[in-house]
Every structure is written in structure tokens, then in C-alpha cells.
Write a protein that holds these residues in place. Structure first.
Motif, short mmCIF file in Angstrom:
data_model
loop_
_atom_site.label_atom_id
_atom_site.label_comp_id
_atom_site.label_asym_id
_atom_site.label_seq_id
_atom_site.Cartn_x
_atom_site.Cartn_y
_atom_site.Cartn_z
N TYR A 171 -8.40 2.44 110.29
CA TYR A 171 -7.71 1.72 111.37
C TYR A 171 -6.85 0.58 110.81
N LEU A 172 -7.41 -0.19 109.88
CA LEU A 172 -6.64 -1.30 109.29
C LEU A 172 -5.43 -0.78 108.52
N ALA A 173 -5.53 0.40 107.90
CA ALA A 173 -4.43 0.91 107.10
C ALA A 173 -3.19 1.20 107.93
N PHE A 174 -3.36 1.56 109.19
CA PHE A 174 -2.21 1.91 110.02
C PHE A 174 -1.64 0.73 110.79
N GLN A 175 -2.24 -0.43 110.68
CA GLN A 175 -1.76 -1.59 111.46
C GLN A 175 -0.75 -2.40 110.63
N HIS A 176 0.39 -1.79 110.37
CA HIS A 176 1.40 -2.48 109.56
C HIS A 176 2.07 -3.58 110.38
N PRO A 177 2.58 -4.62 109.75
CA PRO A 177 3.11 -5.78 110.48
C PRO A 177 4.51 -5.58 111.01
N TYR A 178 5.06 -4.35 110.99
CA TYR A 178 6.44 -4.13 111.41
C TYR A 178 6.53 -3.59 112.83
N PHE A 179 5.43 -3.58 113.56
CA PHE A 179 5.51 -3.23 114.97
C PHE A 179 6.36 -4.26 115.69
N ALA A 180 7.27 -3.80 116.55
CA ALA A 180 8.24 -4.71 117.18
C ALA A 180 7.54 -5.77 118.01
N SER A 181 6.78 -5.37 118.97
CA SER A 181 6.09 -6.35 119.83
C SER A 181 4.69 -5.82 120.11
N CYS A 182 3.78 -6.18 119.26
CA CYS A 182 2.40 -5.74 119.41
C CYS A 182 1.50 -6.89 119.00
#
Length: 541
Positions: A171-182
């Protein structure tokens, strides 16, 4: 005194009649216009009100120096701007008392696994909340199916199995910081956990591919191998691998992958790709890294896009080990290999790939008698290893001495006649294992630090100038074997000599890894050479 003036406008005439009435006089003003051809204004009637004050009531403006000084003082007065309140996350909070601080650390998942300290250091600092669980319930099965893992929850494994934490790390691996508004990925434990996995995963990939190509191409120099690695996992190629594994919908859930620009696709793909291999390495080890690389993502080491540039190759007339001469290794051979029980080394096949069999011709030379005892004493070699057969210990010590002589063999001596009789391949391997060992140490030492801070700290600790300096402090640079021409050049030129000491130091780490394993690399780095003796400047991120 009050003045009221009704303004009357006559469209047919070319003059305005302005009449003012006051308490003391009545007078009329006639204004003649030279151009009578004016279009009638839109508003025919309007009133103008004017109020005047009696001149006697207006105080005379004094022009004294005192008035000028007062005005000057008023101009000098500073009007402060309203201060903006600082961001809430930068406001200093009162420190926690001892009871709350102890409770916070004891309840942290990072303190839950004593048997796996590295894995425990990469877990989130707090337990996952409802938003995290919602994402896992919705998307985690899709990710596990694409990667070829069983769909059952990893929590069903036993406590002695590191794979029990795989769902959390995935789960942590897919949470990249480039999500626009999350807002979910902006939470501290998610943001820090992903960056720490990414920090580790980059060095895991470099180490895995270095070992693979060293065994696949036993005669090749490190230059072409670096180009092969860059062709496989360079940032331009990572979006292709993400899409090949059908993971692009999880990495780019709100965008059309094919319509994104290159600079919009590459950073998220690189972040998730590296973090993903950090999670796989922590839970399943290096063999699983090879399976995911070549089976899930479908990487082909013979692809035209990852082939090295054509260059003039030196003719290699020396033998290679029998196991490399018969066939070319695939990733299955590397991943499934297990050394025999009575093996001389921890990684025997990797030792044969880096140390050519022809090194035995150097047994009993001048370096073997003059320099090897000093080098062995400085490095505390050989280590005490209990073997079932005494001959195994003797054979290991002989091979260790030949490997050390190879570590100190500069390319200027024999490379043009014998391309593999130099420290280049051991240096390449030692550089990668040195990076990985330092990354693991920083992760376990700084539990609260984000990955970007660890990356900068890692870079400053392993600067080339420091690596060579630690070797020179042990006075081991005197034992490097140069050619006669290079020896005269390097003798009085520090800028040319120091890079060679860095290479020798990294080659020693590569040799210690293949002979005694990763624990001996830690011993050399933090006990013998003491890589943390020079603390870098404060890292500010």
C-alpha cells in the motif's frame, strides 16, 4: 454658506445655462459653444450640489518650522503590516511528557518487529487509518494479482514470516506524492513511508542487476554493464514497465496514461517502481526481486534498447570458470542458485565471476610477501570461520589473498594484455553493496527521517573523497600496484592518485561481500574504516 445650482440643458440651443443661488447673491453664467453641431446628451437633466465653507472659518495654514518638523515625524512613522499566522505544521508544539512519549514509541509499528529490524524501520510510524484501509480494500487485490501474489491477506502469515507486512508495504509503495489533490498521501506516515521505501528500492535494483550482469557476462568490463542497467531501469523506460505489468491504472488513477507528457509520467512511475522493489526485497528477499523484474515486468536483457554502445574491445585471452564457459546464465539461474554446504565463500559463483582463475599465477610474488601481511593485518583478515574440513579454511585463505591482490591491482598494470586482471569488476560490485549497506543502516538509525533527507545524508557520507581518505588513513594506498609510467605520474599528483584509492576501497568491499557476506561489509565500513567518523553538515530539506 450653501450653494445649490440647478443645471438646465437646452437641446435646441448651443449654450448651457448655469445658474447658482446663494444666500448672498444671484448670478448667471452663459457659456457659448463654438461648435453648435453637438448631439444631445443621453441624460437631459441632472443636478450638481456644491457646498462651500465660509473663508473666515478656515484656519490659516501655518508655515513655521515646527509644522514642518511635525509633518516630517508623521512621514517617518512606520505602519507595520498585519502579520500572517504561520502554517500550523510549523508552529512549535509543547514537548510530550515522558509517559505519552513512551506510549507513542511503544505503540508504533516500527517497534513491533524485533526479529526484522530493517523491515520494522520501513513500516509506517502510526497505524493505518480508515482512509488507508479503504484504498487497500478497493485496489490492493488488483495490485497483488498483477504482481502474481496470492489474493489472501498477508496478515494470515505467522509472526516469524516477514511477508506478514507485505500488504502494508505494498500500500505504501503505490502512494506516490504526485497525486494532484489527494489528502491521503499528504499524511505524514504515508508520505514518509513511501519515500523511505523508494530510498531503499533504488539501491536494491542496482545491486540485483549488478550481480546478474556480472554472472551473465563474465568477460565484460563494468562500463557496458552500467549501460545495460541504465537501459533497463532508466527513468525513460520505467513508464513502459509499469504499463506492461498493468499497474498504470493504480499509478495514474485520474489521468489517461497515453495522453500524459513524458515529464508527467516519469516521476510517478519512478517513485512507485523503486518503492515497489523496496517492499518486495524486505518481505521476500533478492530472488523475488529477480522474478518481479523479469517475469512480471517482462524485462529482456537482450533487448536492442538496452544494449551498450559499440566500442573497441580488448582481446580477453584468459580463462573463465568452467560454469561460465559452458552457458550464458538467465535470471532463473541467478535467482534459484544456492551454494553448496562446503562452499569456500558465501557467494562462490559471484567470486568466480569477479576473480579470474588465472590469478593463481601471482601466488608467491613480491606483493604476496611484502604487502599482503600488512593489508591482512589492517583489515583483520582472515576471519575465524569454523569449517568441517580444515582444508576448506586453508583454501579460502589462499583465495582471499589472491582476491586482495586483485583489489590493489590498478588497470594500468595488466589491463591491456589481460583485461580482467584489475580491480574494475570488484569495484563495481563493491560500490553497489556499499550503497545498499549504508542505506540499510540509515533506515534503522533514523526512524523518523523521510526518504529525501536520508538520500542527501547517504550522498554526503559516501562521497568519493571520503572513501579514498579512509583507505589512506590506514596507509593502505602504498600497496597499490601501478605500472611504471603511472607510478611516476601519480607520485607527485594528488588529484590523479586519490581516485585510485577510492576504487581500491570499494573493491575491498566487493571482495568481502563475495567471501564473507554482507555482515563483513558492515564490519569493514563501520568498524575498520569507520565511515561515520566525518559527520556531514546539517541536512535541511
Amino acid at each position: 454658506m450653501g450653494l445649490v445650482s440647478p443645471l438646465k440643458l437646452h437641446p435646441s440651443s448651443s449654450s448651457f445655462d448655469l445658474s447658482f443661488s446663494s444666500s448672498f447673491s444671484l448670478f448667471r453664467i452663459q457659456i457659448e459653444l463654438k461648435n453648435p453641431k453637438l448631439s444631445p446628451p443621453k441624460f437631459q437633466k441632472f443636478r450638481i450640489l456644491a457646498v462651500a465653507v465660509d473663508p473666515k472659518q478656515v484656519p490659516a495654514r501655518e508655515s513655521t518650522p515646527q509644522r514642518l518638523l511635525r509633518e516630517l515625524e508623521q512621514h517617518k512613522k512606520f505602519v507595520p503590516r498585519p502579520k500572517k499566522s504561520p502554517n500550523k505544521r510549523f508552529i512549535l508544539k509543547p514537548p510530550l511528557d515522558d509517559a505519552k512519549l513512551a506510549e507513542r514509541f511503544l505503540n508504533s509499528p516500527q517497534m513491533s518487529l524485533k526479529a526484522f529490524p530493517l523491515l520494522s524501520s520501513c513500516l509506517p510510524s502510526v497505524k493505518l487509518n480508515h482512509a488507508d484501509r479503504t484504498w487497500m480494500d478497493e485496489y490492493l487485490l488488483e495490485a497483488k494479482q498483477a504482481l502474481g501474489y496470492p489474493l489472501e491477506p498477508s496478515e494470515n502469515y505467522g509472526d516469524d514470516n516477514p511477508a506478514k507486512q507485505f500488504d502494508t508495504l505494498l500500500y505504501l509503495a503505490f502512494q506516490h506524492p504526485y497525486f494532484a489533490s489527494c489528502n491521503r498521501v499528504k499524511v505524514r506516515h504515508v508520505r514518509s513511508g513511501h519515500s523511505r521505501l523508494m530510498f531503499l528500492g533504488g539501491y536494491v535494483l542496482e545491486q540485483a542487476l549488478a550481480e546478474f550482469f556480472l554472472q551473465r557476462y563474465p568477460r565484460e568490463s563494468p562500463g557496458p554493464m552500467r549501460e545495460r542497467v541504465f537501459g533497463l531501469i532508466g527513468k525513460r523506460r520505467l513508464p513502459k514497465w509499469i504499463k506492461a505489468a498493468s499497474l498504470h491504472n493504480l499509478v495514474f488513477p485520474y489521468d489517461d496514461f497515453d495522453k500524459l507528457k513524458r515529464d508527467e509520467r516519469e516521476p510517478p512511475a519512478k517513485s512507485v517502481f523503486w518503492a515497489l522493489f523496496g517492499a518486495v526485497y524486505l518481505c521476500f528477499g533478492m530472488p523475488e526481486v529477480y522474478r518481479v523484474l523479469f517475469e512480471v515486468f517482462g524485462m529482456d536483457p537482450e533487448d536492442e534498447e538496452c544494449q551498450p554502445k559499440l566500442r573497441r574491445q580488448l582481446e580477453d585471452v584468459d580463462y573463465v570458470s568452467v560454469e561460465f564457459d559452458s552457458k550464458q546464465f538467465s535470471w532463473q539461474h541467478v535467482a534459484a542458485y544456492k551454494p553448496p554446504e562446503d562452499a569456500l565463500f558465501v557467494h562462490p559463483r559471484l567470486f568466480r565471476a569477479c576473480v579470474p582463475p588465472g590469478m593463481h599465477r601471482f601466488r608467491g610474488n613480491v606483493w604476496d610477501f611484502d604487502s599482503k601481511p600488512h593489508v591482512m593485518k589492517a583489515l583483520n583478515y582472515p576471519l575465524q570461520v569454523t569449517d568441517r574440513i580444515p582444508e576448506i579454511t586453508e583454501a579460502r585463505n589462499i583465495e582471499l589473498g589472491l582476491g586482495l591482490q586483485l583489489c590493489f591491482l590498478h588497470p594500468s598494470k595488466y589491463k591491456f594484455e589481460h583485461p580482467r586482471f584489475c580491480f574494475e569488476r570488484l569495484e563495481y560490485l563493491g560500490q553497489k553493496i556499499q550503497d545498499l549497506v549504508m542505506a540499510e543502516r540509515l533506515l534503522m538509525k533514523h526512524l523518523d527521517a523521510p526518504g529525501k533527507w536520508l538520500q542527501e545524508r547517504h550522498r554526503r557520507l559516501l562521497m568519493n573523497k571520503f572513501c579514498g581518505r579512509y583507505l589512506r588513513e590506514k596507509y593502505l594506498h602504498k600497496h597499490i600496484i601501478y605500472s611504471d609510467q603511472v607510478q611516476d605520474t601519480f607520485e607527485h599528483n594528488r588529484r590523479l592518485r586519490n581516485p585510485a584509492t577510492t576504487s581500491v576501497q570499494q573493491a575491498i568491499h566487493g571482495l568481502s561481500y563475495v567471501v564473507y557476506g554482507k555482515p563483513d561489509v558492515r564490519r569493514l565500513m563501520f568498524e575498520v574504516f569507520d565511515f561515520e567518523q566525518i559527520q556531514p553538515k546539517l541536512v535541511r530539506i
